[in-house]
Design a protein around this motif. Structure first.
Motif, PDB file in Angstrom:
ATOM      1  N   LEU A  11       0.841  -1.187   0.000  1.00 57.36           N
ATOM      2  CA  LEU A  11       0.000   0.000   0.000  1.00 57.36           C
ATOM      3  C   LEU A  11       0.879   1.240   0.000  1.00 57.36           C
ATOM      4  CD1 LEU A  11      -2.566  -1.309   2.575  1.00 57.36           C
ATOM      5  CD2 LEU A  11      -3.246  -0.304   0.392  1.00 57.36           C
ATOM      6  N   THR A  12       0.515   2.226  -0.818  1.00 55.10           N
ATOM      7  CA  THR A  12       1.271   3.467  -0.899  1.00 55.10           C
ATOM      8  C   THR A  12       0.339   4.655  -0.706  1.00 55.10           C
ATOM      9  OG1 THR A  12       1.000   3.526  -3.312  1.00 55.10           O
ATOM     10  CG2 THR A  12       2.991   2.476  -2.456  1.00 55.10           C
ATOM     11  N   PRO A  13       0.843   5.762  -0.145  1.00 54.24           N
ATOM     12  CA  PRO A  13      -0.008   6.940   0.032  1.00 54.24           C
ATOM     13  C   PRO A  13      -0.540   7.434  -1.312  1.00 54.24           C
ATOM     14  CG  PRO A  13       2.015   7.151   1.307  1.00 54.24           C
ATOM     15  CD  PRO A  13       2.199   5.967   0.411  1.00 54.24           C
ATOM     16  N   ALA A  14      -1.831   7.779  -1.342  1.00 56.00           N
ATOM     17  CA  ALA A  14      -2.476   8.160  -2.598  1.00 56.00           C
ATOM     18  C   ALA A  14      -2.965   9.595  -2.608  1.00 56.00           C
ATOM     19  CB  ALA A  14      -3.661   7.232  -2.872  1.00 56.00           C
ATOM     20  N   THR A  15      -2.993  10.258  -1.457  1.00 53.91           N
ATOM     21  CA  THR A  15      -3.448  11.644  -1.391  1.00 53.91           C
ATOM     22  C   THR A  15      -2.344  12.534  -0.828  1.00 53.91           C
ATOM     23  OG1 THR A  15      -4.402  11.262   0.813  1.00 53.91           O
ATOM     24  CG2 THR A  15      -5.891  11.073  -1.087  1.00 53.91           C
ATOM     25  N   ALA A  16      -2.291  13.754  -1.342  1.00 52.29           N
ATOM     26  CA  ALA A  16      -1.380  14.736  -0.762  1.00 52.29           C
ATOM     27  C   ALA A  16      -1.916  15.237   0.564  1.00 52.29           C
ATOM     28  CB  ALA A  16      -1.193  15.908  -1.731  1.00 52.29           C
ATOM     29  N   GLU A  17      -3.237  15.322   0.664  1.00 52.80           N
ATOM     30  CA  GLU A  17      -3.896  15.831   1.855  1.00 52.80           C
ATOM     31  C   GLU A  17      -4.048  14.732   2.903  1.00 52.80           C
ATOM     32  OE1 GLU A  17      -8.191  18.032   2.916  1.00 52.80           O
ATOM     33  OE2 GLU A  17      -7.621  17.580   0.837  1.00 52.80           O
ATOM     34  N   THR A  18      -3.957  15.125   4.163  1.00 52.66           N
ATOM     35  CA  THR A  18      -4.277  14.205   5.260  1.00 52.66           C
ATOM     36  C   THR A  18      -5.636  14.588   5.836  1.00 52.66           C
ATOM     37  OG1 THR A  18      -3.143  15.573   6.905  1.00 52.66           O
ATOM     38  CG2 THR A  18      -1.851  13.844   5.828  1.00 52.66           C
ATOM     39  N   PHE A  19      -6.317  13.616   6.417  1.00 49.11           N
ATOM     40  CA  PHE A  19      -7.668  13.807   6.929  1.00 49.11           C
ATOM     41  C   PHE A  19      -7.712  13.407   8.399  1.00 49.11           C
ATOM     42  CE2 PHE A  19      -7.796  12.859   2.421  1.00 49.11           C
ATOM     43  CZ  PHE A  19      -8.479  13.964   1.930  1.00 49.11           C
ATOM     44  N   HIS A  20      -8.617  14.068   9.127  1.00 49.71           N
ATOM     45  CA  HIS A  20      -8.696  13.823  10.565  1.00 49.71           C
ATOM     46  C   HIS A  20      -9.249  12.427  10.845  1.00 49.71           C
ATOM     47  CE1 HIS A  20      -8.414  14.981  14.666  1.00 49.71           C
ATOM     48  NE2 HIS A  20      -9.719  14.999  14.898  1.00 49.71           N
ATOM     49  N   LEU A  21     -10.355  12.106  10.197  1.00 51.39           N
ATOM     50  CA  LEU A  21     -10.959  10.777  10.369  1.00 51.39           C
ATOM     51  C   LEU A  21     -11.614  10.372   9.042  1.00 51.39           C
ATOM     52  CD1 LEU A  21     -11.583   8.366  12.153  1.00 51.39           C
ATOM     53  CD2 LEU A  21     -13.519   9.625  13.120  1.00 51.39           C
ATOM     54  N   ALA A  22     -10.779  10.027   8.068  1.00 54.31           N
ATOM     55  CA  ALA A  22     -11.284   9.580   6.765  1.00 54.31           C
ATOM     56  C   ALA A  22     -11.956   8.226   6.934  1.00 54.31           C
ATOM     57  CB  ALA A  22     -10.154   9.493   5.756  1.00 54.31           C
ATOM     58  N   GLU A  23     -13.088   8.052   6.240  1.00 55.91           N
ATOM     59  CA  GLU A  23     -13.887   6.829   6.398  1.00 55.91           C
ATOM     60  C   GLU A  23     -14.750   6.595   5.168  1.00 55.91           C
ATOM     61  OE1 GLU A  23     -15.069   4.221   7.657  1.00 55.91           O
ATOM     62  OE2 GLU A  23     -14.570   3.987   9.776  1.00 55.91           O
ATOM     63  N   GLY A  24     -15.341   5.400   5.111  1.00 52.00           N
ATOM     64  CA  GLY A  24     -16.423   5.097   4.188  1.00 52.00           C
ATOM     65  C   GLY A  24     -16.148   5.261   2.709  1.00 52.00           C
ATOM     66  N   PRO A  25     -15.003   4.796   2.163  1.00 55.11           N
ATOM     67  CA  PRO A  25     -14.789   4.935   0.716  1.00 55.11           C
ATOM     68  C   PRO A  25     -15.842   4.155  -0.069  1.00 55.11           C
ATOM     69  CG  PRO A  25     -13.177   3.419   1.662  1.00 55.11           C
ATOM     70  CD  PRO A  25     -13.916   4.047   2.820  1.00 55.11           C
ATOM     71  N   PHE A  26     -16.324   4.762  -1.144  1.00 59.37           N
ATOM     72  CA  PHE A  26     -17.382   4.170  -1.976  1.00 59.37           C
ATOM     73  C   PHE A  26     -17.047   4.491  -3.426  1.00 59.37           C
ATOM     74  CE2 PHE A  26     -21.253   3.151  -3.970  1.00 59.37           C
ATOM     75  CZ  PHE A  26     -22.179   2.618  -3.089  1.00 59.37           C
ATOM     76  N   TRP A  27     -16.933   3.468  -4.261  1.00 54.63           N
ATOM     77  CA  TRP A  27     -16.635   3.666  -5.677  1.00 54.63           C
ATOM     78  C   TRP A  27     -17.935   3.857  -6.451  1.00 54.63           C
ATOM     79  CZ3 TRP A  27     -13.248   5.416  -8.786  1.00 54.63           C
ATOM     80  CH2 TRP A  27     -13.271   5.123 -10.153  1.00 54.63           C
ATOM     81  N   ASP A  28     -18.134   5.044  -6.997  1.00 56.02           N
ATOM     82  CA  ASP A  28     -19.305   5.361  -7.817  1.00 56.02           C
ATOM     83  C   ASP A  28     -18.930   5.049  -9.261  1.00 56.02           C
ATOM     84  OD1 ASP A  28     -21.540   6.360  -9.040  1.00 56.02           O
ATOM     85  OD2 ASP A  28     -21.251   8.441  -8.407  1.00 56.02           O
ATOM     86  N   ALA A  29     -19.191   3.810  -9.681  1.00 60.36           N
ATOM     87  CA  ALA A  29     -18.722   3.325 -10.979  1.00 60.36           C
ATOM     88  C   ALA A  29     -19.313   4.118 -12.133  1.00 60.36           C
ATOM     89  CB  ALA A  29     -19.041   1.844 -11.130  1.00 60.36           C
ATOM     90  N   ALA A  30     -20.570   4.529 -12.020  1.00 59.79           N
ATOM     91  CA  ALA A  30     -21.230   5.227 -13.128  1.00 59.79           C
ATOM     92  C   ALA A  30     -20.529   6.537 -13.458  1.00 59.79           C
ATOM     93  CB  ALA A  30     -22.692   5.484 -12.782  1.00 59.79           C
ATOM     94  N   ARG A  31     -19.936   7.193 -12.462  1.00 61.87           N
ATOM     95  CA  ARG A  31     -19.269   8.469 -12.689  1.00 61.87           C
ATOM     96  C   ARG A  31     -17.756   8.383 -12.501  1.00 61.87           C
ATOM     97  NH1 ARG A  31     -24.325   9.299 -12.059  1.00 61.87           N
ATOM     98  NH2 ARG A  31     -24.246   7.897 -10.290  1.00 61.87           N
ATOM     99  N   ARG A  32     -17.272   7.171 -12.264  1.00 67.25           N
ATOM    100  CA  ARG A  32     -15.837   6.933 -12.072  1.00 67.25           C
ATOM    101  C   ARG A  32     -15.252   7.913 -11.063  1.00 67.25           C
ATOM    102  NH1 ARG A  32     -12.772   4.574 -17.414  1.00 67.25           N
ATOM    103  NH2 ARG A  32     -14.339   2.999 -17.918  1.00 67.25           N
ATOM    104  N   ARG A  33     -15.932   8.019  -9.935  1.00 61.68           N
ATOM    105  CA  ARG A  33     -15.449   8.892  -8.869  1.00 61.68           C
ATOM    106  C   ARG A  33     -15.398   8.103  -7.568  1.00 61.68           C
ATOM    107  NH1 ARG A  33     -20.654  12.855  -7.336  1.00 61.68           N
ATOM    108  NH2 ARG A  33     -22.200  11.158  -7.250  1.00 61.68           N
ATOM    109  N   LEU A  34     -14.464   8.496  -6.727  1.00 62.87           N
ATOM    110  CA  LEU A  34     -14.373   7.938  -5.389  1.00 62.87           C
ATOM    111  C   LEU A  34     -15.049   8.901  -4.430  1.00 62.87           C
ATOM    112  CD1 LEU A  34     -13.122   5.707  -3.533  1.00 62.87           C
ATOM    113  CD2 LEU A  34     -11.207   7.290  -3.184  1.00 62.87           C
TER     114      LEU A  34
END
Length: 295
Positions: free
Chosen positions: A4-27
């Protein structure tokens, strides 16, 4: 399996709940304590934030509908967020005055949204897991949890896996008979948080406090683990057009200054390519006009 490698430049306080919206190709994901719902692009393992929706409360989870509308679990009630940015309040889940908030949520195989609660006022054994029906009724699934967390379904849709974090337990149950739950996993180190299923019906568990994502076979055997340079691992999702990019969210919350110095990538999202694709997660099936105003 790659690291696993870091994927964001930004850090988050409590990042949670990733959901892949396939229809719009967005996370999609949330930063719970910051009150942010985030949208991002995924390109060669990197994630760029493209839009940020700010709430004046915590936000526990987000799920998209087919038309791009977002269902958001705010602190005490659900909110429908239209693509043009307008908002409509939905059912209240947490009674007014209760010291608790909505936490992790997910869509079931038919697109209904489930969400649970956690206590803001010390230890609890009365947290709930509820389901939003297509007619906007609320069905209570559990009312004896310590901290309701990750949710996932087997590929045939028959088994619901749900996390009770403070008990270090992942429950399994026949989804047609949801009151008949059983202990599927009991962790002896770290606390289970967000979960996801792959296409081979193996369960992936983000383990808070251990800096790990663990993969378990359908019979509950530990078959693999990934380590992260971030001890507070919060959730996991399969993303990308082929569902082979694993996204892992992490947090800086509840880390001491010494821990943050030792783990400077805490709070970032991480990615890696995996051999087995994830099981697809349905969009939210609800219609925004059908939700009543919170009371």
């Amino acid at each position: 399996m790659n690291a696993l490698t870091p994927a964001t430049a930004e850090t988050f306080h409590l990042a949670e709940g990733p959901f892949w919206d396939a229809a719009r190709r967005r996370l999609l994901w949330v930063d719970i304590l910051a009150g942010h719902v985030l949208e991002g692009t995924l390109d060669k393992g990197r994630i760029e934030v493209t839009r940020r929706h700010t709430f004046d409360s915590t936000v526990g989870a987000v799920a998209p509908a087919d038309d791009g509308t977002l269902l958001v679990a705010a602190q005490e009630h659900l909110v429908v967020l239209s693509p043009d940015g307008t908002r409509k309040e939905g059912p209240r889940i947490v009674p007014a005055g209760d010291r608790r908030r909505l936490n992790d949520g997910a869509t079931d195989p038919t697109g209904r949204f489930l969400v649970g609660t956690l206590s803001l006022d010390g230890p609890s054994q009365c947290e709930v897991l509820v389901r939003l029906e297509d007619d906007s009724r609320i069905t209570r699934m559990d009312d004896d949890l310590t901290l309701s967390n990750g949710l996932a379904w087997s590929t045939d849709g028959r088994t619901l896996y749900s996390v009770d974090t403070e008990r270090r337990t992942v429950f399994a149950r026949d989804y047609a008979r949801p009151s008949r739950r059983r202990t599927h996993l009991l962790l002896d180190d770290g606390w289970p948080d967000g979960i996801a299923l792959d296409a081979a019906d193996h369960l992936w568990v983000a383990v808070w406090g251990a800096g790990e994502v663990r993969r378990y076979s359908p019979d509950g055997a530990l078959v693999d683990r990934l380590t992260l340079p971030a001890p507070h691992t919060t959730s996991v999702a399969f993303t990308g057009p082929d569902l082979r990019t694993l996204v892992v969210t992490t947090a800086t919350a509840e880390l001491t200054d010494d821990q943050l110095r030792a783990h400077p990538d805490s709070g970032r999202l991480f990615t890696t390519r995996v051999d087995v694709p994830g099981a697809s997660v349905p969009a939210w099936s609800g219609l925004s006009q059908s939700l009543p105003v919170a009371s």
